[in-house]
Design a protein around this motif. Structure first.
Motif, PDB file in Angstrom:
ATOM      1  N   PRO A  74       0.851  -1.143   0.161  1.00 23.53           N
ATOM      2  CA  PRO A  74       0.169  -0.012   0.166  1.00 23.53           C
ATOM      3  C   PRO A  74       0.938   1.216  -0.040  1.00 23.53           C
ATOM      4  N   LYS A  75       0.263   2.393  -0.405  1.00 21.50           N
ATOM      5  CA  LYS A  75       1.096   3.650  -0.561  1.00 21.50           C
ATOM      6  C   LYS A  75       1.150   4.076   0.915  1.00 21.50           C
ATOM      7  N   ASN A  76       2.099   5.067   1.022  1.00 21.96           N
ATOM      8  CA  ASN A  76       2.352   5.889   2.160  1.00 21.96           C
ATOM      9  C   ASN A  76       2.629   5.189   3.254  1.00 21.96           C
ATOM     10  N   LYS A  77       3.180   3.967   3.363  1.00 22.62           N
ATOM     11  CA  LYS A  77       3.462   3.171   4.509  1.00 22.62           C
ATOM     12  C   LYS A  77       4.840   2.804   4.524  1.00 22.62           C
ATOM     13  N   PRO A  78       5.848   2.980   5.189  1.00 21.32           N
ATOM     14  CA  PRO A  78       5.720   3.727   6.529  1.00 21.32           C
ATOM     15  C   PRO A  78       5.893   5.471   6.314  1.00 21.32           C
ATOM     16  N   PHE A  79       6.218   5.533   5.265  1.00 20.88           N
ATOM     17  CA  PHE A  79       6.579   7.227   4.915  1.00 20.88           C
ATOM     18  C   PHE A  79       5.768   7.543   3.615  1.00 20.88           C
ATOM     19  N   PRO A  80       5.754   8.647   3.251  1.00 23.42           N
ATOM     20  CA  PRO A  80       4.813   9.149   2.172  1.00 23.42           C
ATOM     21  C   PRO A  80       5.571   8.660   0.873  1.00 23.42           C
ATOM     22  N   HIS A  81       4.668   7.835  -0.059  1.00 24.87           N
ATOM     23  CA  HIS A  81       5.178   7.411  -1.405  1.00 24.87           C
ATOM     24  C   HIS A  81       3.876   6.840  -1.925  1.00 24.87           C
ATOM     25  N   THR A  82       3.825   7.269  -3.408  1.00 20.43           N
ATOM     26  CA  THR A  82       2.768   6.438  -4.076  1.00 20.43           C
ATOM     27  C   THR A  82       3.470   5.989  -5.644  1.00 20.43           C
ATOM     28  N   THR A  83       4.513   6.609  -5.754  1.00 18.59           N
ATOM     29  CA  THR A  83       5.176   5.835  -6.855  1.00 18.59           C
ATOM     30  C   THR A  83       6.530   5.056  -6.746  1.00 18.59           C
ATOM     31  N   PHE A  84       7.142   4.557  -7.489  1.00 22.51           N
ATOM     32  CA  PHE A  84       8.449   3.692  -7.294  1.00 22.51           C
ATOM     33  C   PHE A  84       9.257   4.740  -7.235  1.00 22.51           C
ATOM     34  N   ALA A  85       9.401   5.766  -8.006  1.00 20.09           N
ATOM     35  CA  ALA A  85      10.596   6.884  -7.833  1.00 20.09           C
ATOM     36  C   ALA A  85      10.588   7.159  -6.229  1.00 20.09           C
ATOM     37  N   GLU A  86       9.450   7.793  -5.820  1.00 22.40           N
ATOM     38  CA  GLU A  86       9.280   8.215  -4.473  1.00 22.40           C
ATOM     39  C   GLU A  86       9.696   7.184  -3.299  1.00 22.40           C
ATOM     40  N   LEU A  87       9.400   5.908  -3.545  1.00 24.41           N
ATOM     41  CA  LEU A  87       9.930   4.820  -2.823  1.00 24.41           C
ATOM     42  C   LEU A  87      11.401   4.802  -2.813  1.00 24.41           C
ATOM     43  N   LYS A  88      11.835   4.409  -4.096  1.00 22.21           N
ATOM     44  CA  LYS A  88      13.199   4.564  -4.183  1.00 22.21           C
ATOM     45  C   LYS A  88      14.113   5.529  -3.535  1.00 22.21           C
ATOM     46  N   ASP A  89      13.889   6.702  -3.973  1.00 25.32           N
ATOM     47  CA  ASP A  89      14.329   8.158  -3.360  1.00 25.32           C
ATOM     48  C   ASP A  89      14.531   8.050  -1.718  1.00 25.32           C
ATOM     49  N   ALA A  90      13.251   7.560  -1.208  1.00 24.34           N
ATOM     50  CA  ALA A  90      13.278   7.804   0.321  1.00 24.34           C
ATOM     51  C   ALA A  90      14.124   6.623   0.824  1.00 24.34           C
ATOM     52  N   LEU A  91      14.168   5.570   0.217  1.00 22.40           N
ATOM     53  CA  LEU A  91      15.135   4.404   0.820  1.00 22.40           C
ATOM     54  C   LEU A  91      16.477   4.800   0.563  1.00 22.40           C
ATOM     55  N   HIS A  92      16.882   5.290  -0.713  1.00 18.08           N
ATOM     56  CA  HIS A  92      18.306   5.848  -0.828  1.00 18.08           C
ATOM     57  C   HIS A  92      18.724   6.842   0.237  1.00 18.08           C
ATOM     58  N   ARG A  93      17.857   7.829   0.564  1.00 17.44           N
ATOM     59  CA  ARG A  93      18.097   8.815   1.387  1.00 17.44           C
ATOM     60  C   ARG A  93      18.543   8.151   2.919  1.00 17.44           C
ATOM     61  N   LYS A  94      17.460   7.087   3.184  1.00 16.85           N
ATOM     62  CA  LYS A  94      17.833   6.497   4.507  1.00 16.85           C
ATOM     63  C   LYS A  94      19.134   5.831   4.436  1.00 16.85           C
ATOM     64  N   PHE A  95      19.396   5.121   3.446  1.00 16.26           N
ATOM     65  CA  PHE A  95      20.652   4.240   3.173  1.00 16.26           C
ATOM     66  C   PHE A  95      21.794   5.446   3.481  1.00 16.26           C
ATOM     67  N   GLN A  96      22.059   6.450   2.690  1.00 16.87           N
ATOM     68  CA  GLN A  96      22.657   7.481   2.945  1.00 16.87           C
ATOM     69  C   GLN A  96      23.030   8.021   4.411  1.00 16.87           C
ATOM     70  N   GLU A  97      21.873   8.297   4.973  1.00 17.21           N
ATOM     71  CA  GLU A  97      21.870   8.775   6.351  1.00 17.21           C
ATOM     72  C   GLU A  97      22.623   7.867   7.453  1.00 17.21           C
ATOM     73  N   GLU A  98      22.288   6.588   7.055  1.00 18.62           N
ATOM     74  CA  GLU A  98      22.762   5.347   7.964  1.00 18.62           C
ATOM     75  C   GLU A  98      24.073   5.148   7.531  1.00 18.62           C
ATOM     76  N   MET A  99      24.721   5.458   6.437  1.00 17.81           N
ATOM     77  CA  MET A  99      26.078   5.508   6.174  1.00 17.81           C
ATOM     78  C   MET A  99      26.752   6.427   6.780  1.00 17.81           C
ATOM     79  N   GLN A 100      26.281   7.780   6.635  1.00 19.58           N
ATOM     80  CA  GLN A 100      27.134   8.777   7.169  1.00 19.58           C
ATOM     81  C   GLN A 100      27.272   8.616   8.904  1.00 19.58           C
ATOM     82  N   ARG A 101      25.988   8.052   9.332  1.00 16.64           N
ATOM     83  CA  ARG A 101      25.853   7.860  11.021  1.00 16.64           C
ATOM     84  C   ARG A 101      26.897   6.793  11.386  1.00 16.64           C
ATOM     85  N   LYS A 102      27.272   5.592  10.491  1.00 12.12           N
ATOM     86  CA  LYS A 102      28.120   4.597  10.694  1.00 12.12           C
ATOM     87  C   LYS A 102      29.654   5.243  10.290  1.00 12.12           C
ATOM     88  N   GLY A 103      29.602   6.255   9.524  1.00  9.80           N
ATOM     89  CA  GLY A 103      31.247   6.286   9.055  1.00  9.80           C
ATOM     90  C   GLY A 103      31.412   5.374   7.940  1.00  9.80           C
TER      91      GLY A 103
END
Length: 215
Positions: A74-103
């Protein structure tokens, strides 16, 4: 040995993908690589935990690759997204944030892939028309759907149609039994031509990592 980890939502996805790609899994072994599918207990756990799990694998296994392949529905779970592009962008941002946090080394992202089933795994089942008819023991379908099937939408995802097909045939759809049964009798070569929007790009990236031709 190169290891490819493909994270999906649940057991039916795992069982179905193992059947559909049984020959590919065996070919990988012959080439000194492993590929397998792992369920993460639903869409929200996959999206919430997947990026960090991917980082922990990639930083400790330099020859590994990680794929996250949730359903778009379903859309918008657990963060806002309705399209694959939005889903992919959100997961890549989360990946980048975790990489920076872990160095971590930023090059880990080169071994991280995000794809999805549009709108859910059952798109592949509806595209597998002959084995699906055999499973419901019918000569024709009682329901119709968009073709290509990836043109369905969030209001009527493929799984809802599949449930209706089984119900019309006097059966109850059970994903952990019906999905692997049908996909065992299907060919990924056929499904990439019927599901070119999202399934084909996933298979192309998977095969690229495995170093084999998409045929």
């Amino acid at each position: 040995m190169s290891e490819i980890f493909v994270y999906v939502e649940g057991p039916s996805d795992q069982l179905g993908m193992r059947e559909l790609f049984a020959g590919v899994i065996e070919l990988a072994k012959q080439n000194g690589k492993t590929v397998d599918f792992y369920p993460l207990n639903g869409k929200e756990p996959l999206l919430n935990k997947g990026p960090l799990r991917a980082i922990n694998i990639l930083r400790n296994k330099p020859d590994s690759y990680v794929f996250l392949v949730p359903d778009l529905y379903p859309k918008n779970k657990p963060f806002p997204h309705t399209t694959f592009a939005e889903l992919k962008d959100a997961l890549h941002r989360k990946f980048q944030e975790e990489m920076q946090r872990k160095g971590c080394d930023g090059r880990l992202v080169d071994r991280f892939f995000v794809h999805c089933f549009k709108y859910d795994l059952e798109a592949l089942i509806l595209a597998s028309e002959k084995p699906l008819l055999a499973r419901i023991e019918r000569s024709k379908f009682s329901q119709s759907w968009e073709k290509p099937v990836e043109n369905q939408d969030h209001d009527k995802p493929p799984k809802r149609i599949l449930e209706a097909l089984f119900s019309d045939a006097g059966k109850k759809y059970k994903d952990t039994a019906d999905v692997p049964w049908i996909l065992k009798r299907s060919r990924h070569q056929d499904l990439v031509t019927k599901c070119e929007q999202n399934f084909k790009p996933f298979v192309e990236d998977l095969f690229k990592v495995l170093g084999v031709e998409l045929s």
